[in-house]
Design a protein around this motif. Structure first.
Motif, PDB file in Angstrom:
ATOM      1  N   ARG A 182       0.876  -1.173   0.000  1.00 15.59           N
ATOM      2  CA  ARG A 182       0.000   0.000   0.000  1.00 15.59           C
ATOM      3  C   ARG A 182       0.912   1.221   0.000  1.00 15.59           C
ATOM      4  O   ARG A 182       1.859   1.304   0.778  1.00 15.59           O
ATOM      5  N   GLU A 183       0.644   2.165  -0.882  1.00 17.15           N
ATOM      6  CA  GLU A 183       1.486   3.354  -1.016  1.00 17.15           C
ATOM      7  C   GLU A 183       1.557   4.134   0.296  1.00 17.15           C
ATOM      8  O   GLU A 183       0.550   4.325   0.969  1.00 17.15           O
ATOM      9  N   GLN A 184       2.766   4.561   0.636  1.00 17.31           N
ATOM     10  CA  GLN A 184       2.982   5.355   1.845  1.00 17.31           C
ATOM     11  C   GLN A 184       4.166   6.280   1.638  1.00 17.31           C
ATOM     12  O   GLN A 184       5.023   6.017   0.803  1.00 17.31           O
ATOM     13  N   TYR A 185       4.220   7.340   2.423  1.00 15.82           N
ATOM     14  CA  TYR A 185       5.421   8.169   2.438  1.00 15.82           C
ATOM     15  C   TYR A 185       6.261   7.750   3.640  1.00 15.82           C
ATOM     16  O   TYR A 185       5.816   6.981   4.489  1.00 15.82           O
ATOM     17  N   GLY A 186       7.488   8.217   3.685  1.00 18.45           N
ATOM     18  CA  GLY A 186       8.446   7.723   4.662  1.00 18.45           C
ATOM     19  C   GLY A 186       7.958   7.744   6.102  1.00 18.45           C
ATOM     20  O   GLY A 186       8.046   6.737   6.811  1.00 18.45           O
ATOM     21  N   TYR A 187       7.440   8.889   6.545  1.00 15.50           N
ATOM     22  CA  TYR A 187       7.027   8.992   7.945  1.00 15.50           C
ATOM     23  C   TYR A 187       5.851   8.057   8.249  1.00 15.50           C
ATOM     24  O   TYR A 187       5.841   7.393   9.277  1.00 15.50           O
ATOM     25  N   SER A 188       4.874   7.984   7.348  1.00 10.34           N
ATOM     26  CA  SER A 188       3.719   7.108   7.594  1.00 10.34           C
ATOM     27  C   SER A 188       4.149   5.649   7.612  1.00 10.34           C
ATOM     28  O   SER A 188       3.603   4.840   8.370  1.00 10.34           O
ATOM     29  N   LEU A 189       5.143   5.305   6.802  1.00 10.78           N
ATOM     30  CA  LEU A 189       5.677   3.945   6.811  1.00 10.78           C
ATOM     31  C   LEU A 189       6.344   3.642   8.150  1.00 10.78           C
ATOM     32  O   LEU A 189       6.123   2.588   8.743  1.00 10.78           O
ATOM     33  N   ARG A 190       7.122   4.595   8.620  1.00 16.32           N
ATOM     34  CA  ARG A 190       7.808   4.408   9.906  1.00 16.32           C
ATOM     35  C   ARG A 190       6.800   4.230  11.045  1.00 16.32           C
ATOM     36  O   ARG A 190       6.972   3.369  11.917  1.00 16.32           O
ATOM     37  N   VAL A 191       5.731   5.001  11.038  1.00 15.43           N
ATOM     38  CA  VAL A 191       4.678   4.885  12.051  1.00 15.43           C
ATOM     39  C   VAL A 191       3.994   3.520  11.947  1.00 15.43           C
ATOM     40  O   VAL A 191       3.782   2.838  12.951  1.00 15.43           O
ATOM     41  N   ALA A 192       3.648   3.111  10.721  1.00 20.07           N
ATOM     42  CA  ALA A 192       2.973   1.819  10.524  1.00 20.07           C
ATOM     43  C   ALA A 192       3.848   0.659  10.995  1.00 20.07           C
ATOM     44  O   ALA A 192       3.360  -0.274  11.650  1.00 20.07           O
ATOM     45  N   LEU A 193       5.125   0.724  10.692  1.00 22.90           N
ATOM     46  CA  LEU A 193       6.048  -0.318  11.156  1.00 22.90           C
ATOM     47  C   LEU A 193       6.100  -0.338  12.684  1.00 22.90           C
ATOM     48  O   LEU A 193       6.068  -1.404  13.298  1.00 22.90           O
ATOM     49  N   GLY A 194       6.185   0.842  13.285  1.00 18.27           N
ATOM     50  CA  GLY A 194       6.218   0.937  14.745  1.00 18.27           C
ATOM     51  C   GLY A 194       4.967   0.361  15.378  1.00 18.27           C
ATOM     52  O   GLY A 194       5.041  -0.356  16.383  1.00 18.27           O
ATOM     53  N   GLU A 195       3.811   0.644  14.785  1.00 13.77           N
ATOM     54  CA  GLU A 195       2.553   0.111  15.306  1.00 13.77           C
ATOM     55  C   GLU A 195       2.492  -1.407  15.193  1.00 13.77           C
ATOM     56  O   GLU A 195       1.812  -2.069  15.971  1.00 13.77           O
ATOM     57  N   ALA A 196       3.221  -1.954  14.227  1.00 10.94           N
ATOM     58  CA  ALA A 196       3.284  -3.409  14.057  1.00 10.94           C
ATOM     59  C   ALA A 196       4.368  -4.034  14.946  1.00 10.94           C
ATOM     60  O   ALA A 196       4.574  -5.243  14.906  1.00 10.94           O
ATOM     61  N   GLY A 197       5.065  -3.181  15.731  1.00 11.03           N
ATOM     62  CA  GLY A 197       6.093  -3.694  16.637  1.00 11.03           C
ATOM     63  C   GLY A 197       7.489  -3.696  16.057  1.00 11.03           C
ATOM     64  O   GLY A 197       8.406  -4.272  16.629  1.00 11.03           O
TER      65      GLY A 197
END
Length: 110
Positions: free
Chosen positions: A31-46
Motif C-alpha cells: 500500500r502506497e505510503q510516504y516515509g514517515y507514515s511507513l515508519r509509524v505503521a512499522l512501529g505500530e506493528a512492533g
C-alpha cells in the motif's frame, strides 16, 4: 550480565533484524505510503526503525527496482510516496516463501 555480553547481544540482535526489516518494508509498501507514515505503521506493528535506517533502505530498494516513488504535495508539503513495483511484488512473494520456510525450520529447532 556483563557489559561485554550486552554489547555482543546487541550486535547479534541487530544482525538478526537486518534481513527481516527488508521484508517488513516490502510487505508494508503493498500500500502506497510516504516515509514517515511507513515508519509509524512499522512501529505500530512492533517494528521500530530509525529514520537513519529507513531512508537509506528505501533508496536502496528503489535503486534495485523493487520500489517506485513519486514526489507529491500533501498538506502544503512535498512528500515522497513509495510503493512496490511489479518487480518488488514478485520479490516479496519469493522472500515471504523463503521466510516462512526458514521460520518454520527455526521454530522446530528452538
Amino acid at each position: 550480565m556483563s557489559q561485554d555480553e550486552e554489547l555482543l547481544f546487541e550486535s547479534l540482535r541487530l544482525e538478526l533484524r537486518r534481513g527481516s526489516l527488508i521484508l517488513a518494508v516490502l510487505a508494508s509498501l503493498r500500500r502506497e505510503q510516504y516515509g514517515y507514515s511507513l515508519r509509524v505503521a512499522l512501529g505500530e506493528a512492533g517494528i521500530e526503525m530509525e529514520e537513519s535506517t529507513l531512508y537509506p533502505l528505501l533508496r536502496r530498494l528503489e535503486s534495485q527496482g523493487l520500489l517506485d516513488s513519486e514526489w507529491r504535495e500533501e498538506d502544503r508539503r512535498k512528500k515522497r510516496f513509495y510503493r512496490l513495483s511489479g518487480r518488488g511484488e514478485a520479490m516479496l512473494a519469493r522472500l515471504a516463501t523463503e521466510w516462512r520456510g526458514l521460520s518454520a525450520s527455526l521454530e522446530k529447532m528452538l
